[in-house]
Motif scaffolding. Structure first.
Motif, PDB file in Angstrom:
ATOM      1  N   GLU A 392       0.828  -1.206   0.000  1.00  0.00           N
ATOM      2  CA  GLU A 392       0.000   0.000   0.000  1.00  0.00           C
ATOM      3  C   GLU A 392       0.864   1.258   0.000  1.00  0.00           C
ATOM      4  O   GLU A 392       0.541   2.254  -0.665  1.00  0.00           O
ATOM      5  CB  GLU A 392      -0.912  -0.006   1.226  1.00  0.00           C
ATOM      6  CG  GLU A 392      -1.995  -1.078   1.173  1.00  0.00           C
ATOM      7  CD  GLU A 392      -2.727  -1.231   2.490  1.00  0.00           C
ATOM      8  OE1 GLU A 392      -3.911  -1.616   2.461  1.00  0.00           O
ATOM      9  OE2 GLU A 392      -2.112  -0.966   3.561  1.00  0.00           O
ATOM     10  N   MET A 393       1.959   1.232   0.735  1.00  0.00           N
ATOM     11  CA  MET A 393       2.843   2.394   0.802  1.00  0.00           C
ATOM     12  C   MET A 393       3.450   2.696  -0.564  1.00  0.00           C
ATOM     13  O   MET A 393       3.520   3.867  -0.979  1.00  0.00           O
ATOM     14  CB  MET A 393       3.942   2.154   1.841  1.00  0.00           C
ATOM     15  CG  MET A 393       4.889   3.312   2.019  1.00  0.00           C
ATOM     16  SD  MET A 393       5.947   3.145   3.493  1.00  0.00           S
ATOM     17  CE  MET A 393       6.940   1.708   3.033  1.00  0.00           C
ATOM     18  N   ILE A 394       3.874   1.666  -1.266  1.00  0.00           N
ATOM     19  CA  ILE A 394       4.444   1.873  -2.596  1.00  0.00           C
ATOM     20  C   ILE A 394       3.396   2.439  -3.541  1.00  0.00           C
ATOM     21  O   ILE A 394       3.665   3.367  -4.322  1.00  0.00           O
ATOM     22  CB  ILE A 394       5.030   0.553  -3.139  1.00  0.00           C
ATOM     23  CG1 ILE A 394       6.225   0.116  -2.285  1.00  0.00           C
ATOM     24  CG2 ILE A 394       5.446   0.709  -4.598  1.00  0.00           C
ATOM     25  CD1 ILE A 394       6.758  -1.256  -2.631  1.00  0.00           C
ATOM     26  N   GLU A 395       2.172   1.916  -3.467  1.00  0.00           N
ATOM     27  CA  GLU A 395       1.100   2.435  -4.312  1.00  0.00           C
ATOM     28  C   GLU A 395       0.825   3.899  -4.015  1.00  0.00           C
ATOM     29  O   GLU A 395       0.651   4.721  -4.920  1.00  0.00           O
ATOM     30  CB  GLU A 395      -0.166   1.610  -4.108  1.00  0.00           C
ATOM     31  CG  GLU A 395      -0.098   0.201  -4.690  1.00  0.00           C
ATOM     32  CD  GLU A 395      -1.361  -0.603  -4.409  1.00  0.00           C
ATOM     33  OE1 GLU A 395      -2.251  -0.064  -3.714  1.00  0.00           O
ATOM     34  OE2 GLU A 395      -1.452  -1.761  -4.870  1.00  0.00           O
ATOM     35  N   LEU A 396       0.787   4.263  -2.732  1.00  0.00           N
ATOM     36  CA  LEU A 396       0.525   5.649  -2.344  1.00  0.00           C
ATOM     37  C   LEU A 396       1.620   6.592  -2.824  1.00  0.00           C
ATOM     38  O   LEU A 396       1.362   7.769  -3.127  1.00  0.00           O
ATOM     39  CB  LEU A 396       0.401   5.751  -0.819  1.00  0.00           C
ATOM     40  CG  LEU A 396      -0.866   5.177  -0.195  1.00  0.00           C
ATOM     41  CD1 LEU A 396      -0.738   5.108   1.315  1.00  0.00           C
ATOM     42  CD2 LEU A 396      -2.084   6.033  -0.577  1.00  0.00           C
ATOM     43  N   SER A 397       2.852   6.078  -2.910  1.00  0.00           N
ATOM     44  CA  SER A 397       3.970   6.936  -3.323  1.00  0.00           C
ATOM     45  C   SER A 397       3.896   7.317  -4.794  1.00  0.00           C
ATOM     46  O   SER A 397       4.499   8.311  -5.210  1.00  0.00           O
ATOM     47  CB  SER A 397       5.301   6.219  -3.058  1.00  0.00           C
ATOM     48  OG  SER A 397       5.524   5.185  -4.012  1.00  0.00           O
ATOM     49  N   GLY A 398       3.180   6.506  -5.590  1.00  0.00           N
ATOM     50  CA  GLY A 398       3.095   6.763  -7.017  1.00  0.00           C
ATOM     51  C   GLY A 398       4.320   6.319  -7.792  1.00  0.00           C
ATOM     52  O   GLY A 398       4.447   6.615  -8.986  1.00  0.00           O
ATOM     53  N   LEU A 399       5.229   5.590  -7.138  1.00  0.00           N
ATOM     54  CA  LEU A 399       6.453   5.133  -7.785  1.00  0.00           C
ATOM     55  C   LEU A 399       6.356   3.657  -8.152  1.00  0.00           C
ATOM     56  O   LEU A 399       5.622   2.900  -7.523  1.00  0.00           O
ATOM     57  CB  LEU A 399       7.653   5.335  -6.847  1.00  0.00           C
ATOM     58  CG  LEU A 399       7.976   6.763  -6.413  1.00  0.00           C
ATOM     59  CD1 LEU A 399       9.121   6.764  -5.411  1.00  0.00           C
ATOM     60  CD2 LEU A 399       8.317   7.643  -7.618  1.00  0.00           C
ATOM     61  N   GLU A 400       7.121   3.279  -9.153  1.00  0.00           N
ATOM     62  CA  GLU A 400       7.270   1.868  -9.451  1.00  0.00           C
ATOM     63  C   GLU A 400       8.034   1.201  -8.307  1.00  0.00           C
ATOM     64  O   GLU A 400       8.833   1.843  -7.622  1.00  0.00           O
ATOM     65  CB  GLU A 400       8.023   1.669 -10.768  1.00  0.00           C
ATOM     66  CG  GLU A 400       7.290   2.186 -11.996  1.00  0.00           C
ATOM     67  CD  GLU A 400       5.993   1.424 -12.247  1.00  0.00           C
ATOM     68  OE1 GLU A 400       5.954   0.205 -11.937  1.00  0.00           O
ATOM     69  OE2 GLU A 400       5.034   2.046 -12.748  1.00  0.00           O
ATOM     70  N   LYS A 401       7.809  -0.093  -8.115  1.00  0.00           N
ATOM     71  CA  LYS A 401       8.394  -0.797  -6.979  1.00  0.00           C
ATOM     72  C   LYS A 401       9.915  -0.686  -6.947  1.00  0.00           C
ATOM     73  O   LYS A 401      10.512  -0.441  -5.891  1.00  0.00           O
ATOM     74  CB  LYS A 401       7.982  -2.269  -7.011  1.00  0.00           C
ATOM     75  CG  LYS A 401       8.494  -3.072  -5.831  1.00  0.00           C
ATOM     76  CD  LYS A 401       8.011  -4.518  -5.895  1.00  0.00           C
ATOM     77  CE  LYS A 401       8.540  -5.331  -4.716  1.00  0.00           C
ATOM     78  NZ  LYS A 401       8.061  -6.745  -4.762  1.00  0.00           N
ATOM     79  N   ASP A 402      10.574  -0.848  -8.113  1.00  0.00           N
ATOM     80  CA  ASP A 402      12.034  -0.803  -8.133  1.00  0.00           C
ATOM     81  C   ASP A 402      12.547   0.602  -7.846  1.00  0.00           C
ATOM     82  O   ASP A 402      13.568   0.781  -7.156  1.00  0.00           O
ATOM     83  CB  ASP A 402      12.582  -1.323  -9.457  1.00  0.00           C
ATOM     84  CG  ASP A 402      12.080  -0.536 -10.657  1.00  0.00           C
ATOM     85  OD1 ASP A 402      11.025   0.129 -10.545  1.00  0.00           O
ATOM     86  OD2 ASP A 402      12.736  -0.580 -11.715  1.00  0.00           O
TER      87      ASP A 402
END
Length: 556
Positions: A392-402
């Motif tokens: 969820e945190m990665i999604e909220l950041s708007g960034l790709e996982k890598d």
């Protein structure tokens, strides 16, 4: 400006003692240390480097978000007697203490054993760095960040000197690059380890100064840490170097501890701001009151618990800043690690290199207390989970996982099932506002005759800070919660944890004429103190006045 002043180098003990405060018998400690160095190493030291601990009056865990804090140096300190060691060329170099730049480090505390180590010049290589090792360009010196020992902080200080004065890049001819000289060190300290009074930063600052002094670098021009011009080493430069050095033991420090230890003077607390550049201004403390430090006797080891404690909070505040910026329409570069301070600045139209005045910043922080609610997860019942998962945190950041991993996780280890972006940001903005209110109250008192009402206001801010640290930043512990409540019961205007938390010390604002009765009541009501008297009691609870910052004494 305080940060631009040179490091004080004293040749007269009277001048030095007059700047350290009044409650400790400094001359006995300094003279005993010099005499013990002579007994152990067969000669008197060339220098004694001093760095004080610090007590943070208010402003916890907001320095690495680039908000101002309000600490004061304390009289308790780290002292390092040091001197160059002659090594005849005929001696075998395979012996560690015969090597160029070798160090023999001893400690007056009997639980710390003698250590010998030497840096090794290292060619640039693409070889992968092993776990628990730290490398500087051109040098190799092991520091095991998984199991810190006292000499790790000495080594950390040495690294900064090696990196900035002896790296091959400092010379146009790497083969002719100067080598550091062999050094003998003897360390003593009166700052309790793991107490939240910044013994680790004091140790790193003192060791950095010791290696600078012995190698004759305090009087030599230093290549700027931020530009290509050269200038003499300043207090601000020493702060930056010491910040870099402490990171080598695995702690991502925001700079408050080092700045307080280096820049403080003996008459005031310091308002230290970090944006857009390091700046420190004195803040006079109200007359008629003192600060009492009380050790919970819970040892807080930031390095050991960093993955779930200190370093995790750094990541949570940084990611929270990115998510908040996105929600408020603030532009952030894809690989930029924007801070919570930069979010409020950009929201208010602060240009690059500019700085909001204190009034504008205070109004902005009042606004952010409301804006931060966009980080609160929706439809969560009272008492429900306010954190988010890694996904969820990665999604909220708007960034790709890598990209997210590269920006926020590649440089630090963290461990959590849920990340508390909302709670951390809410604490940071509220705490930053309390710092400005505390500072202004002190300035107002200095401009008038002062009153108990002002002391009550300061105490209320300290109490609110403790509640926020316990509930939102979750860096307190049961013993700290108990000790702060006992302090209020004993008559303190306010009481809060100081330092990183998870153990360590509290700081309480106490009327000057009530200090002894306050200490007696804490002794009688805090179970770990019962039965302590005299020096044993003064080791765990003591009043302090502001002390001067780091310095060096040079022997004739």
């Amino acid at each position: 400006m305080a940060a631009q002043r040179p490091i004080p180098v004293y040749t007269n003990l009277t001048d030095l003692y007059n700047n350290l405060g009044t409650s400790l018998n400094h001359s006995v400690r300094w003279n005993d240390l010099a005499e013990e160095f002579r007994k152990r190493f067969g000669r008197k030291p060339a220098y004694i480097a001093r760095a004080p601990g610090r007590v943070n009056l208010i402003g916890e865990h907001i320095d690495y978000a680039l908000f101002g804090v309000l600490p004061a140096a304390i009289e308790r300190d780290i002292l390092i007697a040091c001197g160059p060691r002659s090594v005849p060329a005929s001696l075998p170099t395979q012996e560690t203490h015969h090597s160029p730049g070798s160090v023999i480090a001893e400690n007056l505390h009997t639980k710390y054993t003698r250590q010998e180590f030497a840096p090794a010049r290292k060619q640039s290589s693409s070889k992968e760095v092993g776990e628990g090792e730290i490398h500087v360009e051109g040098w190799h010196l092991d520091i095991n960040t998984q199991e810190l020992r006292w000499e790790s902080y000495v080594k950390a200080g040495y690294y900064g000197v090696l990196n900035h004065y002896f790296s091959s890049s400092a010379s146009s001819n790497a083969d002719a690059a100067e080598s550091p000289i062999p050094v003998d060190l003897l360390v003593t300290g009166s700052v309790p380890a793991g107490s939240g009074l910044s013994s680790s930063a004091a140790m790193v600052v003192a060791s950095t100064l010791a290696f600078l002094a012995v190698n004759g670098k305090l009087d030599e021009k230093l290549k700027s840490l931020t530009a290509d011009d050269v200038h003499h080493l300043t207090k601000g430069e020493l702060v930056k170097m010491s910040m870099e050095n402490e990171k080598r033991v695995g702690v991502n420090s925001g700079g408050m501890d080092q700045a307080a230890s280096v820049i403080s003077d003996a008459s005031s607390a310091l308002y230290i701001s970090f944006f857009p550049a390091l700046k420190a201004t004195p803040v006079p403390l109200p007359a008629g009151s003192v600060f009492v430090c009380a050790n919970s006797l819970v040892v807080a080891d930031k390095a050991v618990g960093a993955k779930r404690g200190y370093n995790l909070r750094v990541v949570e505040t940084l990611v929270g800043a990115r998510v908040l910026a996105g929600a408020l329409g603030v532009t952030v570069g894809e690989r930029e690690r924007i801070t919570l301070r930069e979010v409020v600045g950009r929201l208010l139209g602060e240009g690059k290199g500019e700085e909001l005045d204190v009034g504008e910043l205070q109004r902005g922080l009042e606004r952010m207390g409301k804006e931060v609610e966009v980080l609160r997860p929706k439809d969560v019942p009272d008492g429900g989970e306010l954190g988010v998962t890694m996904r969820e945190m990665i999604e909220l950041s708007g960034l790709e996982k890598d990209v997210f991993g590269e920006v926020y996780l590649s440089w630090v280890e963290v461990e959590a099932t849920h990340f508390q972006l909302y709670k951390r940001a809410k604490h940071v903005y509220a705490e930053a506002l309390r710092v400005l209110q505390f500072r202004q109250t002190c300035l107002d008192v200095a401009a008038s005759s002062g009153s108990s009402t002002a002391l009550e206001s300061l105490g209320r801010l300290m109490n609110e800070s403790q509640t926020s640290c316990a509930e939102l930043f979750q860096c307190s512990c049961p013993e700290l919660n108990e000790l702060t409540q006992l302090a209020r019961n004993a008559g303190a205007y306010g009481s809060r944890l100081t330092g990183a938390g998870w153990g360590g010390c509290t700081v309480s604002l106490v009327a000057e004429d009530k200090v002894q009765s306050f200490i007696d009541q804490i002794r009688d009501t805090y179970a770990p103190y019962k039965g302590l008297e005299g020096e044993a009691l003064s080791e765990v609870i003591f009043a302090t006045r502001p002390s001067s910052g780091a310095c060096v004494y040079k022997f004739d």
